[in-house]
Design a protein around this motif. Structure first.
Motif, PDB file in Angstrom:
ATOM      1  N   ALA A  10      46.407  36.170  61.279  1.00 14.00           N
ATOM      2  CA  ALA A  10      45.748  36.315  62.576  1.00 14.00           C
ATOM      3  C   ALA A  10      45.519  37.786  62.920  1.00 14.00           C
ATOM      4  O   ALA A  10      44.653  38.107  63.700  1.00 14.00           O
ATOM      5  CB  ALA A  10      46.568  35.642  63.663  1.00 14.00           C
ATOM      6  N   HIS A  16      32.649  39.551  63.205  1.00 10.18           N
ATOM      7  CA  HIS A  16      31.892  38.339  63.450  1.00 10.18           C
ATOM      8  C   HIS A  16      30.423  38.704  63.634  1.00 10.18           C
ATOM      9  O   HIS A  16      30.105  39.670  64.324  1.00 10.18           O
ATOM     10  CB  HIS A  16      32.388  37.635  64.724  1.00 10.18           C
ATOM     11  CG  HIS A  16      33.848  37.331  64.700  1.00 10.18           C
ATOM     12  ND1 HIS A  16      34.374  36.238  64.049  1.00 10.18           N
ATOM     13  CD2 HIS A  16      34.902  37.978  65.259  1.00 10.18           C
ATOM     14  CE1 HIS A  16      35.680  36.223  64.207  1.00 10.18           C
ATOM     15  NE2 HIS A  16      36.027  37.267  64.933  1.00 10.18           N
ATOM     16  N   THR A  33      29.727  38.174  75.424  1.00  9.60           N
ATOM     17  CA  THR A  33      30.950  38.358  74.639  1.00  9.60           C
ATOM     18  C   THR A  33      31.927  39.282  75.353  1.00  9.60           C
ATOM     19  O   THR A  33      33.134  39.045  75.325  1.00  9.60           O
ATOM     20  CB  THR A  33      30.658  38.909  73.222  1.00  9.60           C
ATOM     21  OG1 THR A  33      29.948  40.137  73.317  1.00  9.60           O
ATOM     22  CG2 THR A  33      29.898  37.914  72.380  1.00  9.60           C
ATOM     23  N   PHE A  37      35.266  37.273  76.435  1.00  9.48           N
ATOM     24  CA  PHE A  37      36.376  37.572  75.543  1.00  9.48           C
ATOM     25  C   PHE A  37      37.118  38.859  75.906  1.00  9.48           C
ATOM     26  O   PHE A  37      38.019  39.267  75.183  1.00  9.48           O
ATOM     27  CB  PHE A  37      35.875  37.636  74.095  1.00  9.48           C
ATOM     28  CG  PHE A  37      35.215  36.353  73.666  1.00  9.48           C
ATOM     29  CD1 PHE A  37      35.971  35.234  73.360  1.00  9.48           C
ATOM     30  CD2 PHE A  37      33.837  36.256  73.595  1.00  9.48           C
ATOM     31  CE1 PHE A  37      35.370  34.047  72.978  1.00  9.48           C
ATOM     32  CE2 PHE A  37      33.222  35.077  73.209  1.00  9.48           C
ATOM     33  CZ  PHE A  37      33.993  33.962  72.905  1.00  9.48           C
ATOM     34  N   ASP A  67      36.477  42.655  65.501  1.00 10.08           N
ATOM     35  CA  ASP A  67      37.696  42.002  65.979  1.00 10.08           C
ATOM     36  C   ASP A  67      38.868  42.571  65.178  1.00 10.08           C
ATOM     37  O   ASP A  67      39.360  41.945  64.242  1.00 10.08           O
ATOM     38  CB  ASP A  67      37.538  40.489  65.764  1.00 10.08           C
ATOM     39  CG  ASP A  67      38.668  39.673  66.326  1.00 10.08           C
ATOM     40  OD1 ASP A  67      39.534  40.227  67.021  1.00 10.08           O
ATOM     41  OD2 ASP A  67      38.677  38.458  66.048  1.00 10.08           O
ATOM     42  N   ALA A  71      41.846  38.420  66.660  1.00 11.19           N
ATOM     43  CA  ALA A  71      42.335  37.610  67.766  1.00 11.19           C
ATOM     44  C   ALA A  71      41.281  36.702  68.400  1.00 11.19           C
ATOM     45  O   ALA A  71      41.632  35.788  69.149  1.00 11.19           O
ATOM     46  CB  ALA A  71      42.915  38.532  68.846  1.00 11.19           C
ATOM     47  N   LEU A  72      40.007  36.941  68.120  1.00 11.35           N
ATOM     48  CA  LEU A  72      38.963  36.137  68.756  1.00 11.35           C
ATOM     49  C   LEU A  72      38.843  34.771  68.094  1.00 11.35           C
ATOM     50  O   LEU A  72      38.991  34.634  66.874  1.00 11.35           O
ATOM     51  CB  LEU A  72      37.619  36.860  68.696  1.00 11.35           C
ATOM     52  CG  LEU A  72      37.560  38.188  69.444  1.00 11.35           C
ATOM     53  CD1 LEU A  72      36.199  38.847  69.240  1.00 11.35           C
ATOM     54  CD2 LEU A  72      37.841  37.990  70.915  1.00 11.35           C
ATOM     55  N   ASP A  73      38.566  33.764  68.897  1.00 12.04           N
ATOM     56  CA  ASP A  73      38.453  32.389  68.416  1.00 12.04           C
ATOM     57  C   ASP A  73      37.061  32.161  67.834  1.00 12.04           C
ATOM     58  O   ASP A  73      36.071  32.152  68.570  1.00 12.04           O
ATOM     59  CB  ASP A  73      38.706  31.437  69.582  1.00 12.04           C
ATOM     60  CG  ASP A  73      38.583  29.980  69.196  1.00 12.04           C
ATOM     61  OD1 ASP A  73      38.469  29.663  67.994  1.00 12.04           O
ATOM     62  OD2 ASP A  73      38.614  29.138  70.113  1.00 12.04           O
ATOM     63  N   PRO A  74      36.954  31.963  66.513  1.00  4.17           N
ATOM     64  CA  PRO A  74      35.646  31.748  65.905  1.00  4.17           C
ATOM     65  C   PRO A  74      34.909  30.535  66.479  1.00  4.17           C
ATOM     66  O   PRO A  74      33.691  30.563  66.602  1.00  4.17           O
ATOM     67  CB  PRO A  74      35.963  31.545  64.421  1.00  4.17           C
ATOM     68  CG  PRO A  74      37.285  32.202  64.218  1.00  4.17           C
ATOM     69  CD  PRO A  74      38.016  32.032  65.513  1.00  4.17           C
ATOM     70  N   ALA A  75      35.633  29.495  66.842  1.00  4.02           N
ATOM     71  CA  ALA A  75      34.986  28.305  67.410  1.00  4.02           C
ATOM     72  C   ALA A  75      34.320  28.644  68.742  1.00  4.02           C
ATOM     73  O   ALA A  75      33.215  28.174  69.036  1.00  4.02           O
ATOM     74  CB  ALA A  75      35.985  27.173  67.585  1.00  4.02           C
ATOM     75  N   ALA A  76      34.961  29.480  69.546  1.00  2.00           N
ATOM     76  CA  ALA A  76      34.383  29.887  70.831  1.00  2.00           C
ATOM     77  C   ALA A  76      33.171  30.783  70.614  1.00  2.00           C
ATOM     78  O   ALA A  76      32.169  30.672  71.328  1.00  2.00           O
ATOM     79  CB  ALA A  76      35.430  30.586  71.692  1.00  2.00           C
ATOM     80  N   ARG A  78      31.240  30.705  67.940  1.00  2.00           N
ATOM     81  CA  ARG A  78      30.204  29.804  67.407  1.00  2.00           C
ATOM     82  C   ARG A  78      29.535  29.044  68.544  1.00  2.00           C
ATOM     83  O   ARG A  78      28.304  28.927  68.596  1.00  2.00           O
ATOM     84  CB  ARG A  78      30.814  28.821  66.409  1.00  2.00           C
ATOM     85  CG  ARG A  78      29.794  27.853  65.813  1.00  2.00           C
ATOM     86  CD  ARG A  78      30.416  26.928  64.775  1.00  2.00           C
ATOM     87  NE  ARG A  78      30.960  27.694  63.655  1.00  2.00           N
ATOM     88  CZ  ARG A  78      32.275  27.882  63.434  1.00  2.00           C
ATOM     89  NH1 ARG A  78      33.171  27.359  64.231  1.00  2.00           N
ATOM     90  NH2 ARG A  78      32.669  28.582  62.400  1.00  2.00           N
TER      91      ARG A  78
END
Length: 91
Positions: A10, A16, A33, A37, A67, A71-76, A78
């Motif tokens: 992580a 990204h 973003t 975020f 990033d 720490a950033l959520d790839p699903a979010a 996306r």
């Protein structure tokens, strides 16, 4: 030589790439973003002409989100790109 799979923690740095269809969408996503975020600075926006295309209409726009802590959520990310008819790629 043994072949061991590489695993990312992580805390590994990630870049990204949010690929968008036009400049307006890219600019809006860059602002979003930061807001969603809590980024300390706005991501870089890059124009990427498709290979072999001379027409500016055929360009994609990429929002580059660094990033460093992973720490950033790839699903979010996306989901955000998809809201603007784009997609997410990881570099």
């Amino acid at each position: 030589m043994s072949s061991t799979p590489i695993s990312f923690q992580a805390s590994d740095p990630v870049r990204h790439l949010l690929v968008l269809p036009d400049r307006d969408a890219a600019e809006e996503v860059a602002v979003e973003t930061v807001q969603r975020f809590g980024l300390t600075e706005e991501p870089q926006i890059v124009r990427d002409a498709l290979a072999g295309e001379d027409d500016a209409e055929d360009a994609q726009w990429i929002v580059v989100v660094d990033d460093p802590r992973g720490a950033l959520d790839p699903a979010a990310l996306r989901a955000l790109a998809e809201e603007y008819e784009g997609w997410l790629e990881a570099e």
